[in-house]
Design an enzyme around this catalytic site. Structure first.
Site, short mmCIF file in Angstrom:
data_model
loop_
_atom_site.label_atom_id
_atom_site.label_comp_id
_atom_site.label_asym_id
_atom_site.label_seq_id
_atom_site.Cartn_x
_atom_site.Cartn_y
_atom_site.Cartn_z
N ARG A 126 -1.82 4.95 -8.37
CA ARG A 126 -1.14 4.30 -7.24
C ARG A 126 -2.05 4.35 -6.03
NH1 ARG A 126 3.29 7.60 -5.45
NH2 ARG A 126 1.89 8.03 -3.74
N GLU A 145 -5.42 6.53 0.30
CA GLU A 145 -6.01 7.25 -0.83
C GLU A 145 -5.59 6.55 -2.12
OE1 GLU A 145 -4.35 10.83 -2.28
OE2 GLU A 145 -2.31 10.27 -1.79
N ASN A 147 -4.20 7.66 -5.97
CA ASN A 147 -3.73 8.79 -6.79
C ASN A 147 -3.96 8.44 -8.25
OD1 ASN A 147 -2.40 10.62 -4.74
ND2 ASN A 147 -1.43 8.66 -4.29
N SER A 152 3.86 9.28 -8.39
CA SER A 152 5.30 9.28 -8.68
C SER A 152 6.04 8.11 -8.03
CB SER A 152 5.91 10.61 -8.24
OG SER A 152 5.67 10.81 -6.89
N LYS A 307 -10.67 12.93 -2.90
CA LYS A 307 -10.95 12.36 -1.58
C LYS A 307 -12.46 12.30 -1.32
CE LYS A 307 -6.35 13.02 -0.35
NZ LYS A 307 -5.50 13.59 -1.38
N LYS A 366 -9.49 15.97 5.89
CA LYS A 366 -8.82 16.11 4.59
C LYS A 366 -9.56 17.04 3.63
CE LYS A 366 -6.67 11.55 4.44
NZ LYS A 366 -6.28 10.47 3.53
N GLU A 370 -3.83 17.43 -3.13
CA GLU A 370 -2.84 16.39 -3.37
C GLU A 370 -1.45 16.93 -3.09
OE1 GLU A 370 -3.51 13.30 -4.27
OE2 GLU A 370 -5.66 13.68 -4.41
N GLY A 371 -0.51 16.01 -2.95
CA GLY A 371 0.88 16.43 -2.89
C GLY A 371 1.46 16.47 -1.50
N ARG A 452 7.19 3.74 1.22
CA ARG A 452 7.75 5.01 1.69
C ARG A 452 7.69 5.02 3.22
NH1 ARG A 452 3.93 9.19 -1.02
NH2 ARG A 452 2.53 7.49 -0.50
P1 ADP Z 1 -1.99 13.45 -0.44
O1 ADP Z 1 -2.86 13.33 -1.64
O2 ADP Z 1 -1.64 14.85 -0.11
O3 ADP Z 1 -0.80 12.54 -0.50
P2 ADP Z 1 -2.95 11.65 1.63
O4 ADP Z 1 -4.36 11.28 1.86
O5 ADP Z 1 -2.08 10.60 1.05
O6 ADP Z 1 -2.92 12.98 0.77
O7 ADP Z 1 -2.33 12.12 2.99
C1 ADP Z 1 -0.99 12.56 3.10
C2 ADP Z 1 -0.29 11.80 4.20
O8 ADP Z 1 -0.99 11.95 5.45
C3 ADP Z 1 -0.21 10.30 3.98
O9 ADP Z 1 0.92 9.97 3.19
C4 ADP Z 1 -0.11 9.76 5.40
O10 ADP Z 1 1.22 9.88 5.88
C5 ADP Z 1 -0.97 10.75 6.18
N1 ADP Z 1 -2.36 10.24 6.30
C6 ADP Z 1 -3.37 10.44 5.44
N2 ADP Z 1 -4.49 9.83 5.83
C7 ADP Z 1 -4.20 9.21 6.98
C8 ADP Z 1 -4.94 8.38 7.88
N3 ADP Z 1 -6.22 8.10 7.66
N4 ADP Z 1 -4.30 7.91 8.97
C9 ADP Z 1 -3.00 8.20 9.20
N5 ADP Z 1 -2.24 8.97 8.39
C10 ADP Z 1 -2.83 9.47 7.29
MG MG Z 2 -2.63 11.97 -3.24
MG MG Z 3 -0.82 10.50 -0.51
#
Ligand code: ADP
Ligand code: MG
Ligand code: MG
Length: 476
Positions: A126, A145, A147, A152, A307, A366, A370-371, A452
């Protein structure tokens, strides 16, 4: 901050209160359900899965762009997973300092040494995006990102459209109700699993859902399981612990669990360090990886979703390497990249540190996790970077431009929260499914979407983390 066409309804408090009850009942009727936090391993008590009261406006062009790029992302992830030189180089600095990634990488190296015992590859991923607001009022699609493991909500998001359709009808918005899109990622994900099962070629063999200790989100899986049962494909649910006790490989490296031959292992667990409660969990991951079963994902595809790999892909010339004859694919993918910056030791990483310390609010820091709930924002970026900036520890992280979606008003329905209007941000996910056998891509599809939405007070966290809720796009 208007939700455009729905603003009038949003402001009608009495109507909103009625609609909230309608929405919760409809969610239960449609099977948009979850087990409760208190009893995550029993279905005696279930509740509606958290969702928005209203769908969220999404520009049609941007939505279609996200769907259109998905098969290219599938191809990209798959090609990365086959390029060991690339993975080794991309992750070299990360695995020096990040124990979890290093552990996964060790399994990968062992497989490289032994040779793969299965040429069928199944990828279910996803790709997540936010719509970055431009100064001229338009928005651009930026990937947050991708996944490649345990992505899910393909199940529940197949059922949410009918909930919002119904709410809009009760609100008297028949026209908008008709515009909620159908969505069925569960069917597409299952189609991928079924294809892999079929290619494996044993009628008796089963699909194993490798599941978490905490099964609060079990219904999301059940939709995919049911799609398999429809095809008379048997699926079983097991934890690392179970497999540790009853799993084994025969002399041909066929995987057996409880005496059943396994055609496909679908990981809905194993994406964070805490999932590996004991050394035995790691032994199980390795055993499965060595086996003839089709792994979703295999270890190299798991690593392709880190990442760090995302950051390396954003470097000039890297995408071109993976698409030597497809400049159009390169262009479509690159258009979705936000700024991503290395923290490797050296002048380039030093520059990233200086940039982040000067304007922390422009970025997200970052780690390789994950999660949800792991990223670092604002002044905390300075605290963390000050502590690690002169050591290799900093290479556990990447830095990314912060995306600024337009905030909109909505109501987030969740069991433990009072009904109130929130200022919200949304994240659009697109599901991809592909199957390859040897050199042949036998399936490569975009199989649905997920919207979401979370309150803008929270900078991080998904639905499972209790921050975001399920939503639907209303194309404008
Ligand atoms: P994970 O693998 O933990 O889901 P993400 O990269 O999706 O990691 O980051 C988790 C959450 O943080 C995202 O769902 C989003 O709400 C926020 N986020 C992540 N990267 C960004 C970004 N570049 N700008 C704004 N919000 C972000
Ligand atoms: Mg993720
Ligand atoms: Mg995410």
């Amino acid at each position: 901050m208007a939700q455009g066409i729905l603003e009038e309804v949003l402001m009608n408090t009495a109507l909103v209160e009625d609609l909230a009850e309608v929405a919760k009942d409809e969610a239960l009727l449609q099977g948009v359900v979850m087990r409760t936090r208190e009893t995550p391993n029993s279905s005696e008590l279930v509740t509606y899965a958290p969702l928005t009261l209203f769908p969220t406006s999404v520009p049609k062009a941007v939505f279609l762009q996200a769907l259109a790029v998905q098969t290219h992302y599938n191809t990209l992830v798959d090609r990365i997973s086959q390029d060991s030189d690339f993975l080794k180089e991309a992750l070299a600095s990360t695995i020096e300092v990040d124990d979890f990634t290093a552990r996964l990488f060790r399994i990968y190296q062992q497989i490289l040494k032994e040779g793969r015992s299965q040429s069928i590859v199944l990828g279910l991923n996803r790709s997540d995006y936010m719509l970055d607001q431009r100064d001229d009022g338009t928005s651009s699609l930026k990937q947050i990102e991708i996944n490649t493991i345990a992505a899910s909500f393909g199940g529940l998001s197949s059922r949410t459209p009918d909930v919002h359709r119904h709410v809009l009808k009760v609100a008297g918005r028949f026209e908008e109700s008709q515009r909620i899109l159908d969505n069925n990622p569960a069917a597409g994900l299952a189609q991928g699993i079924a294809k892999a099962w079929e290619l494996y070629g044993s009628e008796r063999a089963v699909v194993v859902f490798l599941v978490e200790e905490n099964q609060q989100n079990i219904f999301d899986h059940r939709y995919v399981e049911k799609e398999l049962w429809k095809r008379n494909i048997r699926s079983i649910r097991r934890r690392f612990d179970d497999v540790s006790r009853t799993g084994s490989l025969d002399q041909d490296k066929r995987l057996f669990i409880d005496g059943l031959e396994v055609a496909v292992v679908y990981f809905r667990n194993g994406y964070m360090p805490q999932n590996y409660t004991t050394e035995k969990s790691w032994d199980v991951r390795l055993m499965m990886e060595r086996s003839q079963a089709v792994k979703c994902p295999d270890i190299s595809t798991h690593l392709a979703g880190t990442k760090k790999v995302q950051q390396v892909l954003a470097r000039p010339g890297v995408l071109e390497k993976f698409f030597p004859d497809q400049p159009q694919a390169v262009e479509l993918i690159r258009a979705t990249f936000a700024g991503l910056y290395t923290l490797d030791m050296g002048p380039e990483g030093d520059k990233t540190v200086a940039m982040a310390l000067a304007e922390p609010d422009r970025f997200v820091l970052k780690p390789q996790r994950e999660g949800g709930g792991n990223n670092i924002y604002g002044s905390e970026i300075c605290q963390v970077l000050e502590a690690v900036k002169d050591s290799t520890e900093r290479t556990a992280y990447i830095l990314m431009d912060k995306i600024h979606p337009a905030p909109v008003h909505n109501y987030l329905l969740r069991r433990d929260a009072p009904l109130k209007m929130s200022t919200c941000l949304s994240e659009l996910g697109v599901f991809g499914a592909y199957v390859r056998r040897g050199e042949d891509m036998v399936m490569n599809e975009c199989v649905g979407h997920l919207l979401r939405t979370k309150s803008s007070e929270h900078s991080d966290g998904g639905v499972a983390a209790g921050v975001a809720v399920l939503d639907n796009p209303l194309l404008i």
